[in-house]
Scaffold this motif. Structure first.
Motif, PDB file in Angstrom:
ATOM      1  N   ARG A 148      20.920  49.253  24.644  1.00 49.94           N
ATOM      2  CA  ARG A 148      19.873  50.229  24.983  1.00 49.94           C
ATOM      3  C   ARG A 148      19.022  50.557  23.752  1.00 49.94           C
ATOM      4  N   ASP A 149      19.682  50.770  22.598  1.00 47.97           N
ATOM      5  CA  ASP A 149      18.950  51.068  21.363  1.00 47.97           C
ATOM      6  C   ASP A 149      18.108  49.863  20.924  1.00 47.97           C
ATOM      7  N   ALA A 150      18.659  48.658  21.108  1.00 44.78           N
ATOM      8  CA  ALA A 150      17.902  47.444  20.763  1.00 44.78           C
ATOM      9  C   ALA A 150      16.652  47.339  21.630  1.00 44.78           C
ATOM     10  N   HIS A 151      16.757  47.712  22.901  1.00 48.67           N
ATOM     11  CA  HIS A 151      15.598  47.681  23.791  1.00 48.67           C
ATOM     12  C   HIS A 151      14.509  48.616  23.279  1.00 48.67           C
ATOM     13  N   ARG A 155      15.632  36.592  33.857  1.00 48.64           N
ATOM     14  CA  ARG A 155      15.880  37.757  33.006  1.00 48.64           C
ATOM     15  C   ARG A 155      15.135  37.660  31.672  1.00 48.64           C
ATOM     16  N   PHE A 156      13.823  37.595  31.739  1.00 47.89           N
ATOM     17  CA  PHE A 156      13.005  37.473  30.528  1.00 47.89           C
ATOM     18  C   PHE A 156      13.195  38.665  29.587  1.00 47.89           C
ATOM     19  N   LEU A 157      13.208  39.873  30.132  1.00 46.64           N
ATOM     20  CA  LEU A 157      13.368  41.066  29.295  1.00 46.64           C
ATOM     21  C   LEU A 157      14.769  41.137  28.704  1.00 46.64           C
ATOM     22  N   ASP A 158      15.792  40.962  29.530  1.00 45.86           N
ATOM     23  CA  ASP A 158      17.167  41.062  29.042  1.00 45.86           C
ATOM     24  C   ASP A 158      17.430  40.036  27.949  1.00 45.86           C
ATOM     25  N   ARG A 159      16.970  38.826  28.150  1.00 46.89           N
ATOM     26  CA  ARG A 159      17.156  37.776  27.152  1.00 46.89           C
ATOM     27  C   ARG A 159      16.468  38.142  25.835  1.00 46.89           C
ATOM     28  N   ALA A 160      15.234  38.665  25.923  1.00 48.86           N
ATOM     29  CA  ALA A 160      14.483  39.036  24.724  1.00 48.86           C
ATOM     30  C   ALA A 160      15.179  40.158  23.956  1.00 48.86           C
TER      31      ALA A 160
END
Length: 198
Positions: free
Chosen positions: A95-98, A127-132
């Motif tokens: 979550r913090d990394a996001h 899952r483009f966002l999750d992977r990034a």
């Protein structure tokens, strides 16, 4: 990151039968995936404790014309330094990394990727966002000189409700991306899923 759970697991990788034979015979290594939509970032993907789901994936790949003969390879995996997304501490870390990833993208004038569904599919399987975000977390640890993640493990609710009002879904699964191939300690054919012709 998480050493609070058992480190060794059995994982199952769906693939082409011809490739499975080469992997088992040590003629070819398991290939890591590094697609921009991979659910857990770059790594070699396994379904934890679920050869049936691995075969189901391989059969779906056959219907899409990606493989000819579905097969499953089993693996004994040491999760090592695992970014385990079934662990509260690690969930907070992601979550913090996001939050930092979004700040960095905005500061750089870059778009923020989004998870997407394939046409006609209810699940967001791209899952483009999750992977990034997970890749960004890998990079944060690398820059800080912290120990790299050997694996990433996540639980994914997927599919229709098991029954009306259920909290369970038909294709729930735990997936593992192994980032450090040295921690794949052994390979085998699951007894109920030998490759065709064996």
């Amino acid at each position: 990151m998480s050493r609070l759970a058992a480190s060794f697991v059995l994982g199952y990788h769906g693939c082409e039968a011809r490739v499975a034979r080469k992997i088992i015979n040590c003629e070819e290594p398991l290939r890591a995936s590094d697609k921009k939509y991979d659910w857990l970032g770059p790594g070699t993907y396994f379904w934890e404790s679920d050869p049936f789901r691995a075969m189901e994936w391989a059969q779906q790949a056959k219907t899409r014309g990606r493989i000819e003969t579905p097969a499953v390879v089993g693996a004994v995996i040491d999760l090592g330094n695992c970014l385990d997304l079934l662990n509260r501490e690690n969930i907070e870390l992601v979550r913090d990394a996001h939050r930092l990833f979004v700040q960095e993208q905005k500061r750089s004038g870059l778009p923020i990727p989004a998870n997407r569904s394939l046409e006609g599919e209810p699940e967001r399987i791209l899952r483009f966002l999750d992977r990034a975000v997970i890749q960004f977390l890998h990079e944060i640890f690398e820059v800080a000189g912290e120990a790299a993640f050997d694996s990433v493990r996540g639980l994914f609710p997927e599919g229709d409700e098991l029954y009306p009002g259920a909290g369970f879904r038909r294709r729930n699964h735990i997936q593992i991306a192994v980032c450090n191939p040295k921690l794949i300690l052994g390979l085998f054919y699951p007894p109920d899923y030998p490759p065709a012709g064996d």
